[in-house]
Design an enzyme around this catalytic site. Structure first.
Site, PDB file in Angstrom:
ATOM      1  CB  THR A  65       1.735  -0.043   6.926  1.00 37.13           C
ATOM      2  OG1 THR A  65       2.486  -0.504   8.050  1.00 37.13           O
ATOM      3  CG2 THR A  65       2.059  -0.925   5.727  1.00 37.13           C
ATOM      4  CB  CYS A  66       2.980   3.653  10.877  1.00 39.02           C
ATOM      5  SG  CYS A  66       3.233   2.096  11.752  1.00 39.02           S
TER       6      CYS A  66
END
Length: 398
Positions: A361-362
């Site tokens: 998700t980063c």
């Protein structure tokens, strides 16, 4: 065939559980609503926050379960639901604005909100947090949406679900990486001295927090470093915000008991609070990049076939799975942000065909294995985005 969770006494398959849970929650709200009369709230658009604050906290919580009748000063019109929707949107936009110092963005590149430890600069901040809790619960109770979303760990705290080190990754990657290093390395061999205390800064003032009594004098060793890491994770999510969170929950529980939400996970909670938005799939495709795949590869063709066939609810969960939130920036997919600034949606060829998809998700990245058929890709993706444990541990699934 779709993958279902293991059989339970209720026999409900996971593929229908979100809708079932939402239906059960709406039933509880409907059953406890007061059908007679209404509550009139009159506000000015220019002062919607203060006007709402002064009225909502002076109304008994039970009366707020009546129909809300919203009126904007200087404007004619009857509220058949549209004005209430607009009021929740405008009010949430204002009260959650970091300018008021009640909430802050999780990081420079993560615009999800969390409680600001420096909120105490407003001497009445706890009363405001009680108000915010009421408004969030009112939005849920009356089936309305708010303008902005919180971090997933914040939703987990509301739901009283345990927080893990992995939850840190989306809100403070540097902190996560430092704890990960501590777990994976021998502190004594590295000659690193750590103690059960941590320095942090609020409004320019450096404070020291002891993770346990006498922590400033307790050395972290290989034997106790797991305790240290767990204590640091707990402290990172509660540092300087315990009183604020308690006040928020007090206001929230006055309208919606937390027990009503116990079957939702944090991602589902976000969906019912900020809504399922419409998706421009052409915009999504136009602003997606590929690694070790070409746009013409069959797995990519199948992926977009999958996106076109599923519902908006499932598209929201797919977006959550890959980016950490179901909400898009105003500019759409072209303005997605990652840990290093602007970061397009990315699909990378990783793994073997029997692997589940993974997400980072980063970096807004989906690791998509080279599946051999559309049905296989569909089944694996549906399992990953809808199975709670698969979603929660997306960075660890292989």
């Amino acid at each position: 065939p779709r993958v279902a969770i293991s059989a339970t006494s209720s026999g409900i398959q996971y593929e229908r559980s979100y809708r079932w849970k939402f239906g059960q929650f709406r039933h509880l709200c409907s059953r406890t609503s007061i059908p007679s009369g209404h509550i009139k709230i009159t506000v000015s658009r220019s002062s919607v926050f203060e006007d709402s604050f002064n009225q909502i906290l002076n109304i008994p919580p039970q009366d707020l379960k009546r129909r809300l009748f919203i009126s904007f000063r200087g404007e004619e019109g009857l509220d058949y639901g549209g004005l209430a929707r607009e009021w929740f949107f405008l009010l949430s936009h204002e009260m959650l604005n970091p300018m008021y110092c009640l909430f802050e963005y999780a990081s420079a590149n993560n615009y999800s909100l969390q409680i600001n430890p420096a909120s105490y600069i407003n001497p009445h901040h706890l009363t405001y947090f009680k108000f915010v809790g009421r408004i969030i619960a009112l939005a849920l109770f009356h089936n309305k949406y708010i303008d902005q979303g919180f971090t997933l760990p914040f939703y987990k705290r509301i739901l009283d679900k345990p927080l893990t080190m992995l939850d840190l990754k989306s809100v403070d990657e540097d902190f996560y990486n430092s704890l990960k290093w501590v777990k994976e390395n021998d502190l004594e061999e590295c000659g690193l001295e750590l103690y059960f205390a941590h320095e942090f800064e609020v409004l320019g003032e450096v404070k020291i927090h002891e993770l346990k009594p006498g922590g400033e004098n307790i050395l972290v060793t290989e034997e106790n470093k797991e305790e240290y890491v767990n204590a640091m994770v707990s402290w990172r999510f509660t540092r300087g915000v315990e009183d604020q969170f308690k006040a928020f929950l007090e206001g929230f529980n006055e309208i919606v008991p937390i027990q009503w939400l116990q079957y939702f996970d944090e991602r589902e909670f976000e969906l019912i609070l900020i809504g399922i938005q419409d998706f421009d799939i052409q915009d999504w495709q136009a602003h997606t990049i590929y690694r070790n795949y070409r746009r013409s590869d069959r797995q990519i063709v199948w992926f977009w076939q999958f996106v076109n066939e599923i519902s908006d609810e499932q598209r929201s969960r797919l977006l959550q799975f890959v980016t950490g939130t179901c909400r898009l920036p105003i500019g759409g997919f072209s303005e997605l942000m990652g840990s290093n600034g602007a970061q397009k949606f990315c699909i990378e060829r990783v793994g073997k065909e029997n692997w589940l998809p993974r997400s980072h998700t980063c970096f807004n990245r989906l690791d998509l294995p080279p599946y051999k058929s559309y049905e296989q890709l569909k089944d694996k993706l549906l399992f990953a985005i809808e199975e709670t444990e698969a979603s929660a541990k997306s960075d660890m699934i292989v």
